[in-house]
Design an enzyme around this catalytic site. Structure first.
Site, mmCIF file in Angstrom:
data_model
loop_
_atom_site.group_PDB
_atom_site.id
_atom_site.type_symbol
_atom_site.label_atom_id
_atom_site.label_comp_id
_atom_site.label_asym_id
_atom_site.label_seq_id
_atom_site.Cartn_x
_atom_site.Cartn_y
_atom_site.Cartn_z
ATOM 1 N N ASP A 69 10.560 23.221 40.118
ATOM 2 C CA ASP A 69 11.073 22.430 41.020
ATOM 3 C C ASP A 69 12.566 22.498 41.907
ATOM 4 O OD1 ASP A 69 11.863 21.559 38.672
ATOM 5 O OD2 ASP A 69 10.726 19.484 39.211
ATOM 6 N N CYS A 70 13.397 22.551 40.583
ATOM 7 C CA CYS A 70 14.734 22.868 41.711
ATOM 8 C C CYS A 70 14.798 24.138 42.627
ATOM 9 C CB CYS A 70 14.909 22.687 40.429
ATOM 10 S SG CYS A 70 15.905 21.533 39.206
#
Length: 753
Positions: free
Chosen positions: A480-481
């Site tokens: 997700d980063c």
């Protein structure tokens, strides 16, 4: 006076691949600060201590005070307060937004990130004190000022009953109480201190230190106040299993294997630190019976009920019993002892590999301290141990409640969200400098190389093109980063370079897409760090008593949503690049999102608290795929869920207990929380609920406007982050990011109308 240092790395033992962009650490300078500044610091510290049972979380005031002082002060616009039925005019939104962004810009670091606390668990810090005591580096690495602030932090988070929790908002546990007590004793606190007497009373009344969970048993053992015979086995021989074995550590969740990797080495060594008079005293202080009469075999599976969140299944205890009574005696005798030596050597090879690839940061603070002590045990004079010591300041954070240990920092995560929040306001020209600085940080934080050597042989995954949770030196890709980094870079690429700087090169975006596509699971969902490798049944052997979902990588609605959003935005800018694979990935991800929606319309968020957080991500994924018509069944259910949880004051407030109990639970007293209110508002706005009934959104927006503080900041409230179902983590920048984001989105739809 303490000073926050940004992008500094003067120690020759520190290694960086991007000139320390994102590095943040605190140093004490006895000459720094005016008398007025020192008085103000003491004032906020005393205020926290006086109010600590009402507000457990610090407000990161020392960082805010310093960074605001270092920047030119702009005139502060006068704030607006709205009555309950008063119309929300454009002026109120604009002024609140500008005040909020003005303040938030003033605490942006010169490298473009927003320094912030990422702490909350109370079991992070004491193992560092234990490790430094054992290695003899305590007084070298921790100055008297460090030790003073560490003691301040521990005392500030002692509960009324004398114990300490797993985290700062939690009930007292044996784990938190025993290791906090020990840390204070190792830092020179005497037996006669009232706080320690109360802590001893709590510990002994709840069964004594034999009832500490397994991680606590490990740390007490290496310190010398517990015995290896009272620990369940952690045989390093697991590393010698064939790689196709379903229980090979290389298939496990990266956090799990990187914790038990150095643990298994120290277990194989049967390492115990020096037995000093203080250690002998602790043996008498922490137990309800004579130390030498304790039944250590019985103690192996003894755990206080206050700590027991994930009870061991019978099968697990049978396996530990077999290994303890039969396998261990064999493996410790020749010729099988040769096998143990080989296994320990292999475990340390992996420790060194992880150390080098993370520039001695390690994946997180728990692993950091374990790898440090393992390197010292292997060779007290080694370069590896010295490089570990040099990185300790990266993990220590100071606030008005004292000095704590961070998880590993959230620099990149916060910067990506902050840039999106400010961009959503439409005030790009007014905050171009802030956005340009954030853009520079995001570009400088992308991982540009894979781990060294044959990384797949070392159970690592491709990382080139990813973004980490913290900074490039950390090196660990996160799905997700990476997706949020990709999304933010694409948003910046659509702005004028004269305002925000040159856009990121296309090949770097392609690398990010490669990482994202490589992480998707068969069911369409996305795990956080690596592709899922282990079978779900392995979780039955979770050896921790206080966490859930520890052994295997699993999929998360948050990671899946971020991936869908990032790839969808990428597709509009580069429609021909890996088109079929991206479309297939998005379709599978969307299916996962739809399948994991709960019957009540919510999604369970695993990294934020909890249903509010997960539902925001679920809605964002559906909207990104153009399923943003309110007539969509999934969106309608999600909105109905959120409306059902709106509080009488117009806000939302969800307790951390939602995560552990897996049932939506309001904060005690039905209090609103600005961050969760913002998540709910973002969901409703994006889903188009305002076209159906604008009143709930307007009520929530009033809460945000009326909560803004005099200086443009927003107040710190209850903790909003969580991990492993049962432990909380504070993100102190969330209280700025998400109200700005929600107000910005509200302003956008008003302008469009």
């Amino acid at each position: 006076m303490w000073k926050l240092k940004i992008m500094e790395g003067k120690d020759p033992l520190l290694v960086s691949i991007n000139d320390h962009v994102g590095r943040q650490h605190w140093e004490f300078d006895e000459e720094a600060g005016t008398l007025e500044e020192r008085v103000e610091v003491e004032r906020v510290r005393n205020e926290f201590s006086s109010n600590r049972f009402n507000m457990r979380q610090s407000a990161d005031l020392l960082m805010r005070m310093q960074l605001r002082k270092e920047k030119p002060r702009l005139p502060i616009l006068k704030g607006i307060k709205l009555k309950e039925t008063e119309e929300i005019r454009e002026e109120a939104i604009n002024i609140t937004l500008k005040r909020g962004i003005d303040f938030f810009s003033s605490i942006q670091a010169h490298d473009g990130h927003w320094p912030a606390e990422s702490a909350g668990p109370l079991f992070f810090l004491p193992p560092l004190v234990i490790a430094l005591h054992i290695t003899g580096a305590k007084n070298t690495i921790l100055s008297q000022e460090h030790q003073k602030e560490i003691k301040r932090y521990i005392y500030n988070h002692q509960n009324r009953d004398g114990g300490w929790g797993l985290h700062i908002e939690g009930h007292s546990t044996m784990f938190g109480s025993v290791i906090s007590y020990i840390a204070l004793r190792l830092l020179g606190e005497g037996l006669d201190r009232n706080e320690l007497a109360r802590a001893r009373q709590w510990i002994l009344a709840h069964g004594g230190a034999i009832a500490i969970p397994s991680w606590g048993k490990f740390w007490l053992t290496v310190l010398g106040v517990y015995e290896w015979d009272g620990c369940n086995p952690m045989p390093p021989e697991f590393w010698l299993l064939p790689k196709f074995s379903p229980i090979h550590p290389g298939k496990m969740l990266c956090y799990c294997r990187l914790v038990y990797m150095p643990m298994s080495y120290l277990y194989g060594k049967r390492f115990v630190g020096p037995i000093t008079p203080l250690i002998q005293s602790l043996r008498t202080e922490l137990y309800t019976q004579s130390y030498h009469h304790i039944d250590w075999n019985k103690a192996r599976n003894t755990c206080a009920k206050e700590d027991l969140y994930y009870p061991h299944p019978l099968m697990q205890d049978m396996v530990w019993g077999f290994l303890h009574h039969f396998a261990e005696p064999v493996l410790n005798r020749w010729p099988f002892s040769k096998l143990r030596e080989k296994a320990m050597k292999l475990a340390m090879e992996h420790v060194h590999y992880e150390d080098i690839n993370s520039r001695y940061l390690c994946i997180g603070c728990v692993e950091k301290v374990l790898c440090l002590i393992a390197c010292w045990v292997e060779d007290p004079n080694s370069e590896a141990y010295k490089k570990h010591l040099a990185r300790i300041p990266d993990y220590l954070w100071l606030a008005e409640d004292g000095m704590k240990m961070q998880s590993f920092g959230c620099q990149m995560w916060d910067a990506a969200f902050a840039a999106q929040a400010i961009s959503s306001s439409g005030l790009i020209h007014e905050y171009a400098t802030t956005l340009k600085n954030a853009h520079d940080f995001i570009k400088a934080s992308q991982v540009v190389e894979n781990p060294i050597g044959n990384f797949e042989e070392m159970y690592r995954h491709t990382s080139k093109g990813s973004w980490t949770f913290s900074m490039q030196d950390h090196g660990w890709q996160v799905s997700d980063c990476t997706a949020e980094g990709l999304k933010t870079a694409l948003i910046f690429s659509r702005m004028s370079p004269e305002l925000v700087g040159e856009k990121i090169e296309a090949h770097r975006l392609f690398d990010a897409v490669n990482v994202i596509l490589s992480l998707q699971s068969k069911n369409g969902g996305f795990p956080a760090w690596e592709p899922q490798r282990a079978y779900s049944w392995l979780e039955k052997f979770n050896p921790t008593e206080f966490f859930e979902d520890v052994l295997i990588e699993r999929e998360y609605v948050e990671c899946t949503s971020s991936a869908i959003q990032g790839l969808t935005l990428f597709k509009t800018s580069y429609p021909g690049h890996r088109k079929r694979e991206i479309e297939c990935c998005i379709a599978k991800g969307l299916h996962y999102i739809e399948q994991t929606q709960n019957p009540d319309g919510s999604w369970y968020g695993c990294w934020g608290i909890c249903y509010t957080y997960g539902t925001w991500f679920g809605v964002e994924a559906l909207v990104a795929c153009r399923k943003n018509c309110y007539n969509s069944v999934a969106l309608r259910k999600a909105c109905n869920f959120l409306i059902s949880k709106q509080l009488p004051d117009g806000g939302w407030g969800e307790s951390y207990l939602s995560s552990s109990h897996k049932v939506y639970t309001n904060i005690k007293g039905n209090k609103s929380n600005l961050v969760q209110t913002s998540w709910a508002l973002l969901s409703l706005i994006k889903a188009g609920y305002g076209d159906v009934d604008p009143t709930p959104i307007e009520r929530g927006i009033r809460v945000l406007i009326n909560s803004q503080m005099e200086d443009g900041d927003f107040p710190q409230q209850e903790i909003t982050g969580v991990f492993m179902k049962n432990c909380t983590l504070n993100y102190s920048s969330y209280r700025n990011i998400f109200p700005i984001w929600a107000l910005g989105e509200y302003r956008r739809i008003q302008v469009e109308k």
